[in-house]
Design a protein around this motif. Structure first.
Motif, short mmCIF file in Angstrom:
data_model
loop_
_atom_site.label_atom_id
_atom_site.label_comp_id
_atom_site.label_asym_id
_atom_site.label_seq_id
_atom_site.Cartn_x
_atom_site.Cartn_y
_atom_site.Cartn_z
N PRO A 1 5.33 12.27 -9.85
CA PRO A 1 4.94 12.92 -11.07
C PRO A 1 5.76 12.26 -12.16
O PRO A 1 6.07 13.03 -12.92
N VAL A 2 5.74 11.11 -12.20
CA VAL A 2 6.38 10.38 -13.18
C VAL A 2 5.70 9.01 -13.56
O VAL A 2 5.03 8.39 -12.79
N LEU A 3 5.98 8.54 -14.90
CA LEU A 3 5.36 7.04 -14.98
C LEU A 3 6.41 5.98 -14.37
O LEU A 3 7.38 6.00 -14.89
N ILE A 4 5.75 5.19 -13.86
CA ILE A 4 6.06 4.19 -13.22
C ILE A 4 5.54 2.67 -13.63
O ILE A 4 4.25 2.99 -13.34
N SER A 5 6.19 1.79 -14.06
CA SER A 5 5.42 0.73 -14.69
C SER A 5 6.31 -0.73 -14.47
O SER A 5 7.62 -0.38 -14.59
N PHE A 6 6.09 -1.79 -14.53
CA PHE A 6 6.59 -3.00 -14.88
C PHE A 6 5.99 -3.66 -15.93
O PHE A 6 4.88 -3.91 -15.92
N VAL A 7 6.98 -4.03 -16.90
CA VAL A 7 6.51 -4.51 -18.05
C VAL A 7 7.11 -6.00 -18.21
O VAL A 7 8.25 -6.04 -17.88
N ASP A 8 6.37 -7.08 -18.36
CA ASP A 8 6.76 -8.46 -18.45
C ASP A 8 7.50 -8.76 -19.85
O ASP A 8 7.47 -7.70 -20.61
N SER A 9 8.03 -9.93 -20.19
CA SER A 9 8.74 -10.25 -21.08
C SER A 9 8.00 -10.33 -22.49
O SER A 9 8.47 -10.15 -23.48
N THR B 1 1.03 -1.05 -0.01
CA THR B 1 -0.02 -0.08 -0.01
C THR B 1 0.86 1.10 0.18
O THR B 1 0.77 2.42 -0.72
N GLU B 2 1.84 1.30 0.90
CA GLU B 2 2.67 2.21 0.73
C GLU B 2 3.39 2.46 -0.43
O GLU B 2 3.72 3.59 -1.02
N LEU B 3 3.85 1.45 -0.95
CA LEU B 3 4.70 1.53 -2.38
C LEU B 3 3.67 1.84 -3.41
O LEU B 3 4.08 2.91 -4.15
N ARG B 4 2.59 1.58 -3.40
CA ARG B 4 1.64 2.21 -4.19
C ARG B 4 1.35 3.65 -3.91
O ARG B 4 1.17 4.49 -4.96
N LEU B 5 1.37 4.14 -2.60
CA LEU B 5 1.02 5.43 -2.53
C LEU B 5 2.21 6.30 -2.89
O LEU B 5 2.20 7.26 -3.53
N ILE B 6 3.56 5.56 -2.69
CA ILE B 6 4.73 6.27 -3.41
C ILE B 6 4.75 6.55 -4.69
O ILE B 6 4.85 7.74 -5.28
N THR B 7 4.40 5.38 -5.33
CA THR B 7 4.36 5.45 -6.96
C THR B 7 3.46 6.27 -7.55
O THR B 7 3.64 7.09 -8.43
N ASP B 8 2.14 6.26 -6.90
CA ASP B 8 1.16 7.30 -7.07
C ASP B 8 1.51 8.74 -7.00
O ASP B 8 0.79 9.44 -7.59
N THR B 9 2.20 9.01 -5.94
CA THR B 9 2.10 10.33 -5.71
C THR B 9 3.66 11.01 -6.46
O THR B 9 3.87 12.24 -6.53
N ARG C 1 3.69 -6.74 -21.82
CA ARG C 1 2.71 -6.42 -21.01
C ARG C 1 2.69 -6.01 -19.99
O ARG C 1 3.56 -6.26 -19.07
N TYR C 2 1.63 -4.81 -19.48
CA TYR C 2 1.74 -4.08 -18.21
C TYR C 2 1.49 -5.07 -17.26
O TYR C 2 0.46 -5.72 -16.97
N ARG C 3 2.37 -5.15 -16.11
CA ARG C 3 2.12 -5.87 -14.85
C ARG C 3 1.63 -4.90 -13.52
O ARG C 3 1.42 -5.29 -12.58
N PHE C 4 2.27 -3.85 -13.81
CA PHE C 4 2.13 -2.67 -12.79
C PHE C 4 2.50 -1.44 -13.25
O PHE C 4 3.13 -1.15 -14.23
N ASN C 5 1.47 -0.51 -12.78
CA ASN C 5 1.79 0.87 -13.48
C ASN C 5 0.95 1.95 -12.23
O ASN C 5 0.20 1.48 -11.64
N ASN C 6 1.58 3.28 -12.12
CA ASN C 6 0.95 3.76 -11.18
C ASN C 6 -0.19 4.68 -11.63
O ASN C 6 -0.49 4.80 -12.81
N ARG C 7 -0.59 5.81 -10.76
CA ARG C 7 -1.60 6.43 -11.10
C ARG C 7 -1.50 7.61 -12.22
O ARG C 7 -2.10 8.11 -12.89
N ALA C 8 -0.18 7.85 -12.39
CA ALA C 8 0.39 8.65 -13.64
C ALA C 8 -0.08 8.44 -14.83
O ALA C 8 -0.50 9.28 -15.88
N TYR C 9 -0.37 7.03 -15.26
CA TYR C 9 -0.97 6.44 -16.30
C TYR C 9 -2.38 7.16 -16.61
O TYR C 9 -2.88 7.19 -17.74
#
Length: 931
Positions: A173-181, A163-171, A184-192
């Motif tokens: 001002p950059v696009l943060i994501s994890f894309v698999d091999s 939850t804290e990580l989600r809060l950090i990434t959501d706050t 395909r997006y497996r994680f992305n923050n609120r900036a998307y």
């Protein structure tokens, strides 16, 4: 500690030396690039001078941009100075003090220097932003590592950290994501969502090009393939996003390897550097949010499986973890949470105390610690515990309160259950119909329930310890003491009987049972016992022995044969009546010897019935002829026997009686003969009545048939007279006479037709088929349209079942009943007519109900007779034959017909049709098909 610090310092100095050399080489490389860029720009400008005469500084702009891009501000400024000197020297007249006022030379040079200086400063800002972004990505990677370690120790802490990580990434001002091999997006923050208008849930699992668009994917695809090959990638580019507009980005792609060293995806951090100042402010907010989040996280890590909150004391709003809101009954985080919202959840009974503790904590700069009850969002009542700690800013002002919260309902319920269990035990002990005591490890009693105290009439203090022994009978005391002591030392159960003095000073026998008590750990705690007053039982046992003796005497003098057998049905006892009647002795009767006095014709039947009852364990009853010893005659007896069972349900013995029913059997035989004679007489009388009914029906048919011709002639001649004298003037009296004659002849014809129909009903052969009753009723309703014109009738036709009956006869039944309903509601506006049914086990009941004039139930027995009418002719026309036809038809179907009514309230006519068995129905259907 000091030695470690010095060692670390020396290492840092050594590392600093290495970094300093690399720094010098890097700076020399940057300045070399600047010199080379300016030289190339000068050479190209001189080469292309005929074409670049209006703008000789164009290629120098490119040289400054390349230098600043590669080397930053210093390299860009060096290129700016060199380019200015080159332009001034080679393409303008050299600028000397004497022509410093020549604006044609000064202005282009100043503009060139300002523009290239701005380019150098912007590139330096880009480089600073890139370094900070890389630092943020490194910090994010470290946070992910910490979260991964926490997963192994505490699942709840992992959810909190996520939850804290989600809060950090959501706050951030950059696009943060994890894309698999598979890209395909497996994680992305609120900036998307802010960039592309798609939530995290919508982006999850989509391919890159589906989110950013094909044009943007074409730009980033080479870098994606490079990072999936295992290389970290950093680049800046202008990307035309599908829904996010065209943005100039700085991107860092970091590959992630599994344990086998295979790339399973990559983390991406993308910064929009189109607006540096806006990006800088967002980054500062993200860094502040990250700092505050780390403070909350570090505090939460000191606890386990708790919700946490961070309250801003200036406005009493709080940021929370998901677990915090879940405790209050919310599945997801609310947009806002305030102290007043918290108080609204607290029960009114606890609210004042909780708020007072909060105010006290603020005043005293103390910890806020409390327990209270809350009403969750779903209405459920729960107990919570919370603790908050105040934090201060650099000036020492209280600005924040960090806290933890936990749902302690289970603990409260456990404690309440324990208290309730203790209360139940005491209530059960005090209401139980037994005397209960408890002792400790010192053998002394420490508890007596209320029935014990009521029995002895003494207080708990008087009975405690060994005080209870004062009430034990002196003759029983030593024996009781020895039994209790021996069992206590051996930790064994014990039972004993002794006399205890009751509150009325009477000694009563008690049966005392004691068992040792052990804790769950096996520790011996003492004994618990219960006493039952068996004084009455002892008296009952004496009474039982007396009763058994009386029973034995009663059976010996009884005028019935009484006997008993063991569990296998073998006779073990007979009373004196049996011996006197049969002349057998006890030895001759035992076992199966009693069967020798049974009549030979009854022997096998009786023996088989008796053995079957013994095998099945069921009651036995049989009528038997026994031989009487006095005259050798056989007399009828009724034998009955019941099995006696123990507590486990096993048969332990059989008890039976045999009574003489010979006189009753003789009377029954005589009565049977008389019944047979009466039955024969009834059959003969029935045949005579059937013949008479048949002759009566034939006579009725002949009379009705013979009367039709004269009345037809009368009606015909009256009609001819009316036609013949139409042209002449008959007086009114003659006309009225002719009209009366015609109407009377018509009514007589209708009556004769009704009589003929009634006569045919007794002789017509039945034809059973399946009939759709709803269609039949609807057809009759259509036939009555001409008679109901101009009237308001509300028809209520309920769903009706199919039946098997004669179609023409059943149509006549419904036509008569519905026609009557229409006739007798002609004074009602509107008329209400209902046709419905009820389904019973053996028959289907149909009814026709109206709100007409009704009738007096005193005369209901006349309704279904021929020529019986309950209303006068001037009021309602009729022949008095219709309901008689209904009854005859329904009786031929083996059904019933009846009626109910209230005067001026309406009437209901019922008829039932039996449900035919499937076999009978098939036979009737086949017969009708054959016909």
């Amino acid at each position: 500690m000091s030695r470690k610090a010095r060692a670390s310092e020396s290492q840092n100095i050594f590392a600093g030396g290495i970094d300093k050399g690399a720094f010098i080489r890097e700076q020399l490389l940057h300045y070399g690039v600047a010199l080379l860029s300016v030289a190339l720009a000068l050479w190209a400008t001189l080469l292309l001078n005929p074409y670049l005469t209006p703008t000789p500084a164009a290629l120098f702009f490119a040289a400054v941009m390349v230098s600043a891009w590669y080397g930053g501000l210093g390299s860009g400024l060096l290129a700016t100075v060199l380019s200015t000197l080159a332009i001034n020297y080679f393409f303008f007249k050299p600028l000397y003090p004497q022509n410093i006022t020549n604006l044609n030379i000064v202005v282009p040079l100043v503009v060139f220097m300002l523009t290239t200086g701005l380019i150098s400063w912007l590139n330096e800002s880009r480089r600073i932003a890139q370094r900070k972004a890389e630092e943020s990505l490194k910090l994010l990677s470290e946070s992910e590592v910490r979260f991964g370690r926490l997963t192994e120790s505490n699942e709840e802490a992992l959810r909190q950290r996520e939850t804290e990580l989600r809060l950090i990434t959501d706050t951030l001002p950059v696009l943060i994501s994890f894309v698999d091999s598979e890209q395909r997006y497996r994680f992305n923050n609120r900036a998307y969502e802010e960039w592309f208008g798609q939530s995290a849930a919508e982006v999850y699992g989509k391919h890159i090009w589906e989110v950013v668009g094909e044009s943007a994917y074409g730009v980033v695809r080479p870098y994606v393939e490079q990072v999936l090959a295992g290389e970290q990638v950093t680049f800046e580019s202008q990307v035309p996003y599908k829904d996010g507009g065209t943005r100039y980005i700085n991107a860092i792609y970091v590959p992630q390897f599994n344990r086998q060293g295979i790339v399973e995806g990559y983390a991406a951090l993308i910064v929009d550097i189109s607006e540096q100042q806006a990006a800088l402010r967002k980054r500062q907010q993200a860094e502040e949010a990250l700092r505050e989040s780390n403070e909350r996280l570090n505090f939460a890590l000191q606890t386990a499986e708790l919700g946490d909150w961070d309250m801003d004391l200036s406005n009493q709003t709080a940021r929370r973890s998901l677990r915090h809101d879940q405790i209050f009954g919310y599945e997801s985080l609310l947009p806002e949470w305030t102290y007043n919202m918290f108080l609204e959840h607290v029960l009114p009974e606890d609210r004042a105390l909780v708020d007072a503790k909060f105010r006290t904590a603020l005043i005293n700069q103390d910890t806020w610690d409390f327990q209270c009850r809350i009403r969750r969002a779903d209405g459920e009542l729960r107990w919570i515990w919370a603790r908050g700690h105040i934090y201060h800013n650099a000036q020492g002002d209280a600005v924040r309160m960090l806290g933890l919260i936990a749902d302690i309902s289970d603990r409260q319920q456990t404690e309440a259950a324990l208290r309730e269990s203790e209360a139940r035990f005491r209530q059960m002990a005090d209401t139980a119909p037994v005397l209960i005591w408890m002792s400790g490890t010192d053998k002394l009693c420490n508890y007596f329930n209320k029935p014990w105290l009521d029995f002895t009439g003494r207080t708990l203090e008087q009975e405690m310890g060994n005080g209870w022994t004062e009430g034990v009978h002196p003759d029983d005391f030593q024996r009781c003491l020895d039994t209790y002591t021996n069992a206590f030392d051996a930790r064994q159960n014990f039972q004993m009987e002794y006399r205890l003095r009751r509150n009325d000073c009477e000694y009563r026998w008690l049966f005392d049972t004691g068992v040792p008590r052990f804790a769950p750990s096996g520790e011996f705690l003492g004994y618990i016992g219960s006493c039952v007053d068996i004084d009455d039982r002892n008296l009952a046992e004496v009474a039982l022995r007396d009763s058994e003796e009386r029973y034995r005497i009663l059976t010996e003098v009884s005028p019935l044969a009484i006997w008993m057998g063991n569990s296998d049905g073998v006779i073990t006892y007979c009373n004196q009546y049996w011996f006197d009647y049969t002349g057998l002795t006890m030895e001759q009767t035992l076992g199966h010897g009693w069967t020798c006095v049974i009549h030979p014709d009854d022997y096998m039947r009786v023996l088989k019935t008796w053995k079957q009852a013994v095998a099945d364990g069921t009651n036995y009853e049989a009528e038997i002829r026994y031989r009487r010893v006095s005259d050798g005659s056989y007399r009828w007896h009724l034998a009955r026997s019941l099995p006696f069972r123990d507590a486990a349900g096993q048969i332990i013995k059989w008890v039976g009686i045999t009574s003489d029913i010979h006189d009753r059997k003789v009377a029954e035989t005589a009565l049977q003969q008389l019944n047979e004679m009466l039955e024969q007489g009834i059959q003969e009388r029935t045949i005579e009545l059937q013949a008479a009914n048949k002759e009566l029906e034939s006579f009725s048919y002949s009379v009705s048939h013979d009367l039709r011709a004269p009345f037809r002639h009368i009606a015909g001649f009256v009609e001819l007279l009316q036609k013949r004298h139409n042209s002449t003037n008959l007086d009114e009296t003659s006309q009225r006479y002719l009209k009366i004659i015609a109407e009377t002849a018509k009514q007589a014809g209708i009556l004769i037709d009704e009589l003929l129909t009634f006569s045919r009903m007794g002789r017509t052969e039945m034809r059973y088929i399946n009939i759709n009753m709803e269609q039949l009723v609807q057809g009759i309703k259509r036939d009555l349209l001409t008679e109901t014109q101009g009237r308001t009738i509300h028809w209520h036709i309920e769903p009706l079942p199919e039946v098997q009956a004669d179609p023409s006869m059943l149509r006549l039944v419904l036509r008569n009943l519905i026609d009557n309903a229409v006739k007798y509601t002609q004074t009602r506006n509107p008329a209400e007519i209902t046709v419905g049914s009820t389904n019973n086990e053996n028959e289907v009941v149909f009814f026709v109900q109206d709100n007409g004039v009704g009738f007096n139930m005193q005369y209901v027995h006349k309704l279904f007779g021929v020529f019986q009418r309950l209303h006068s002719e001037p009021q309602f026309e009729g022949t008095g034959v219709g309901l008689a036809n209904v009854q005859r038809i329904i009786h031929r179907h083996n059904g019933r017909v009846w009626a109910e009514a209230v005067v001026d309230k309406g009437a209901t006519f019922y008829f039932s049709l039996p449900k035919l068995l499937t076999k009978e129905s098939d036979e009737r259907t086949q017969t009708n098909s054959a016909d």
